[in-house]
Enzyme design. Sequence first.
Site, PDB file in Angstrom:
ATOM      1  N   CYS A  24       0.864  -1.187   0.000  1.00 14.98           N
ATOM      2  CA  CYS A  24       0.000   0.000   0.000  1.00 14.98           C
ATOM      3  C   CYS A  24       0.893   1.227   0.000  1.00 14.98           C
ATOM      4  O   CYS A  24       1.859   1.297  -0.746  1.00 14.98           O
ATOM      5  CB  CYS A  24      -0.994  -0.016   1.152  1.00 14.98           C
ATOM      6  N   ARG A  73      -2.044  -0.459   5.941  1.00 15.70           N
ATOM      7  CA  ARG A  73      -3.336  -0.942   5.448  1.00 15.70           C
ATOM      8  C   ARG A  73      -3.171  -2.324   4.810  1.00 15.70           C
ATOM      9  O   ARG A  73      -4.039  -3.178   4.905  1.00 15.70           O
ATOM     10  CB  ARG A  73      -3.899   0.024   4.399  1.00 15.70           C
TER      11      ARG A  73
END
Lengths: 416, 307
Positions: free
Chosen positions: B257, B262
């Site tokens: 990411c 995340r």
Amino acid sequence: MSRPAIEKTGALDLWSEGAARPAGTLPERLLGPALAVAIGAGLVAAARVVAQEPQGGTLALSLVLGSLFGFVLQRSRFCFFCIWRDLIDRRDPRGALGVLAALAVGVAGYSAVFGAFLPDPSGVRLPPQAHIGPVGLVLVLAGLTFGAGMAISGSCISAHLYRLGEGSPTAPFALVGTAAGFGLGFLAWNPLYLASISQAPVLWLPRTLGYAGALALGLAMLALLAWPLFRFLAAEPARAASARPDPLRAVFVERWPAWIGGLAVGAIATVAYFRIAPLGVTAEIGSRTRQGLAALDVLPERLEGLDAFRGCATIIRDAVLTPNGLFIGGLVLAAFAAALAAGQFKPAWPDPGRAVRGLVGGVLLGFGAMIGLGCSIGTFLSGIMAGAVSGWMFGAAMLAGVTATLLVGRRIGLLS
Amino acid sequence: MSARSLLFVLAASVGLAGTPARAETSPLVTTEWLEKNLDNPKVRVVEVSVEPGVFERGHVPNAQNIVWHTDLVETVTRDIASPEKFQALARRLGVDKDTTVVLYGDNNNWFAAWGAWVFAQYGLVDNVKLLDGGRKKWEAEKRPFDVRVTDVAPSRFSVGQTAPNLRARLPEVLAVAKGERDAKILDIRSPDEFSGKIIAPQGIQELAIRAGHIPGSVNVPWARAVNADGTLKAKDELKKLYAEAGVDGSKPIITTCRIGERSSHTWFVLARVLGYDAKNYDGSWTEYGNTVGVPIVNLAGTVWGGK
């Protein structure tokens, strides 16, 4: 010698004003209290509505605590400038003792909360959100500027907010000036940060002294400050022995003794920190100003380091409703309701002198609160309660700023 | 072992504590199971939330706290916590190799999953579980919160070998991008970051110099794995979701990411829930997008700075 008309901010003047029964027929006398009840009901209804939003519990509680705070400020005339002027001009220490009472309750309350939030204060971490700021020359400059703004505009920011609810003709100008001062503060931030703030240490007493040590030192400092004030206490006017106590009148009409207001402020501060965030009244003003200026493209691309500091955060939020926005809204409306109920809502048309003093003083208030990461509430009250050295230093500089500005202003005939 | 804790273990083993068999094998525990096991001495509940002050103002009773941006990272070198630091943390939390660790947090367990990935680097893999639904579901179900901090006895955990097979580094990712190595890169950022329309989400100042994505990577935003109530979607739904993007577990997977946090959420879903061979690339776009001369696909053609 002609002096410009001065808004009556002396606490003693307002006391006698508040104690007077409003004249008029019965329906006229009931109008204020009826409106006050309606506003109170409106605030309750608003709290129920915002409770449905995402994070609604926090929003609703912010509105409730802001309302309580506004009510207490109005009822006890918790105005730092008036309190300080009472002390230095009239040797009346009651207000100052009220502030010390607020700090003592808050210092004790924060200690209890800290023990749960961060059981061991000796590490590298600070308790979440507590207003523990950098200690350095810029903080002194912030306090001096803020104090000058208090002397010129006749109040600090929190008092202008509750005075707005009393119909003060100066407060709107002072608050507009505050927003402008925040703007100037943002523009000055990067050079100040690089020159000084980035190297300023963040000093937290419990880290070195432990919670018990910091609590003992805090209370001892407050006692030391209170001690010399006791001898200025005048004999209370004896009450007529036959007068029956009237609790409703005592709460809603007569001015509260400052120490009761102080105890309430300390309690609200503790609950606010425990549940939401430390007390502060400038986060919303600051972040809305920042948002507006950013939209106009007049701010630097980055405000170096600003958002990593503790204090009244001015991070731009997308949300329409924010906890601090609702806190401020509740504060002003509850002060308005309290003033109506007490017959102290006295709107007046501003004259040019008040408008100019409000604006000029407001700019200084805003600038000081921006570079100081908060005002007499966020940095001074919430800082000292948290055991932050920054709170004590801001407070000392603020009082020096008020006193010096008053002395100079009176000498050249611009302030009374 | 005290008589009290012995009783708990006995109770747990005869099934009083819900479905221990399931909890032992599944990487997820339900809110119901957790509430029944709050006093179980072999279960350690740990909150890893993004927002500061969330844990302190109310947490799952007996839970311990991890502050991700100081406890789980090296703040100066931008690395995961060093072995010494992690060992000290695990000992403070009273976590050992035989402890069932239940992580949970705000924001759909986003940083709780990052915590699970860091724990996995130091050998704590199968005994680390996520509370399905996180804080959100726990609160929605009106389960209890507490503000008091529970003291736990420190453990004697010691870090052995780290597990490099769960962490992808730049040379490996680059080899995949150049087609020299066979793996599937799954980019879980928003479609606008993936296409290069924007370099980072609003309000993020730590940027990459370039926009776009790693060649050959596919895009499935991380939150698509989550139901409205915060729980993870059912296994077959998850399989379908990733299979539609060409990620079916037949090849090793690398999740990525912007800064690797995340993507830990998706790593958890792929590696722990679906059992795929997956690594997380924590350098992610802030490393790759700043590296000189690496191949990049920039669909939007956004160029940083200048005119």
